[in-house]
Design an enzyme around this catalytic site. Sequence first.
Site, mmCIF file in Angstrom:
data_model
loop_
_atom_site.group_PDB
_atom_site.id
_atom_site.type_symbol
_atom_site.label_atom_id
_atom_site.label_comp_id
_atom_site.label_asym_id
_atom_site.label_seq_id
_atom_site.Cartn_x
_atom_site.Cartn_y
_atom_site.Cartn_z
ATOM 1 N N LYS A 22 0.836 -1.214 0.000
ATOM 2 C CA LYS A 22 0.000 0.000 0.000
ATOM 3 C C LYS A 22 0.868 1.260 0.000
ATOM 4 O O LYS A 22 0.665 2.166 -0.796
ATOM 5 C CB LYS A 22 -0.903 -0.021 1.247
ATOM 6 N N ASN A 23 1.851 1.293 0.913
ATOM 7 C CA ASN A 23 2.614 2.524 1.097
ATOM 8 C C ASN A 23 3.651 2.777 0.001
ATOM 9 O O ASN A 23 4.258 3.842 -0.048
ATOM 10 C CB ASN A 23 3.266 2.545 2.484
ATOM 11 N N ARG A 92 -4.555 10.483 4.898
ATOM 12 C CA ARG A 92 -3.444 11.392 5.075
ATOM 13 C C ARG A 92 -2.400 11.297 3.961
ATOM 14 O O ARG A 92 -1.799 12.297 3.548
ATOM 15 C CB ARG A 92 -2.778 11.064 6.416
ATOM 16 N N CYS A 116 -4.420 12.443 13.203
ATOM 17 C CA CYS A 116 -5.258 11.263 13.142
ATOM 18 C C CYS A 116 -5.150 10.504 14.452
ATOM 19 O O CYS A 116 -4.461 10.937 15.369
ATOM 20 C CB CYS A 116 -4.912 10.389 11.947
ATOM 21 N N ARG A 121 0.090 14.608 13.336
ATOM 22 C CA ARG A 121 0.875 14.270 12.135
ATOM 23 C C ARG A 121 1.272 15.573 11.443
ATOM 24 O O ARG A 121 0.647 16.001 10.481
ATOM 25 C CB ARG A 121 0.057 13.385 11.175
ATOM 26 N N ASP A 307 4.700 0.470 12.181
ATOM 27 C CA ASP A 307 3.488 -0.162 11.639
ATOM 28 C C ASP A 307 3.332 -1.621 12.063
ATOM 29 O O ASP A 307 2.338 -2.265 11.713
ATOM 30 C CB ASP A 307 3.471 -0.057 10.104
ATOM 31 N N ARG A 399 -8.549 -0.624 4.658
ATOM 32 C CA ARG A 399 -7.593 0.371 4.140
ATOM 33 C C ARG A 399 -6.247 -0.260 3.833
ATOM 34 O O ARG A 399 -5.463 0.298 3.072
ATOM 35 C CB ARG A 399 -7.373 1.486 5.173
#
Length: 421
Positions: A22-23, A92, A116, A121, A307, A399
């Site tokens: 995802k990132n 974000r 968040c 952030r 994470d 997500r």
Amino acid sequence: MDKLIIEGGQRLVGAVSISGAKNAALPILAATLLSDDKSIIRNVPALRDMSTMLKIIRNLGVKVEQDGDEVIVEPKGYKKWKAPYDLVSTMRASICVLGPLLAKQRFAEVSFPGGCIIGPRPIDLHMKGIKALGVKVKVEKGYIIADAKGLRGGNVYLGGHFGTSVLATANTMMAATLANGVTVIENAACEPEVVDLAEFLLKMGAKIKGHSTHRIIIEGVKRLHGAEHYVIADRIEAGTYMLAAAITKGDLRLKGARLEHVVALVDKLTESGLDISESTGGFRARFIKKLRPVTITTLPYPGFPTDMQAQFMSLMAVTEGISVITEKIYPERFIHISELARMGADIILEGPNAIVKGVKYLSGAPVMASDLRASAALVLAGLVARNRTEINRVYHLDRGYEKLEDKLTKLGARVWREKEK
Ligand code: EPZ
């Protein structure tokens, strides 16, 4: 709203394919905006965050087609430069369109992303990065308004209270690809997702050196062309399944995952007693003996990833003995503690340190997902807990974890989704 039901106590065994990261996919999709040509991105996971990014790109007037895990972006002739509040506020990471818009359109209006649930952030490092390239920035009516008519190379040190920043490095690097002159980013992030982005930019014709180190050098070029790219596997998803093997005393083969991307986690899990070895096209995580508690501190890559902190805490919550988990990236990222406590975990929070005393068993309970990784921690706890765990607000998991229930079910878990009443 959906909830996830888990009947705990099943040992997970088998092979699971790890999805695209995802990132990595998010900034790479944003980077397609740097060219007029068509780009094709493959191994894009089917996640809610990806749909949000595609909406932002479409909203700029860009043609986007999606076929399974392949996304085709055709930016030819797009004229807009605005990423509006209603889209940015839901994710974000939308801020990573800032760099590409500045480089390509020389102007950007991006809604201020705000904080968040995992804590404040800030975006000061994003601002610092682009200002060093001659961009004029102001915040007005909740928007970052940035004028890049004077875009040129520059030197910048990207360091804040909590170290470097992944997306500020990505934004600065993307803006610098089309700047006039050379940019040097000191204390750059070297997460695998930043490296994958740089690899995509190189395929587009960018001149970048030093990605995967803390000093990235970018020589601006006049134009970038379209490119094709296959996104790397998601190291956080892989790590979560490694922990699923550990917590259920299971044996899992993680296909597509790269061991060199999870070195800190492998180090800690090996110290704890899990057997981890390379296997064809990925690696294997196998429970072979009772695990021991280990202490972790989250740090920028290649340190232990923030994470994975919540998920690791679930494992330590059922590992006999005491472990200390220190969060150095987001000191407030501990919402999962109160939910784990509802399941019988014994955890005390002292500042950024969680002291976890392993209990004999967790007991299934209704719990609330608060953010993506906290939700994954609750899933792991549910897999090992006695009886039934109900995880509410499961949209957080959508997500970041592709086909979570399908993958877990194939490995032997009893897990399904129901509508919340
Ligand atoms: C990325 O967020 C990830 N998101 C996050 O993943 C991840 O937790 C984080 O990196 C750290 O690894 C994406 O890649 C889309 P940072 P990012 O800027 O880049 C401080 C997930 O669950 N900071 O590297 O936004 C910040 O407060 C998520 O998938 C500043 O001080 O994170 C934090 O303490 C959530 N000023 C530290 O730096 C800034 O301008 C690292 O944050 C920016 C950040």
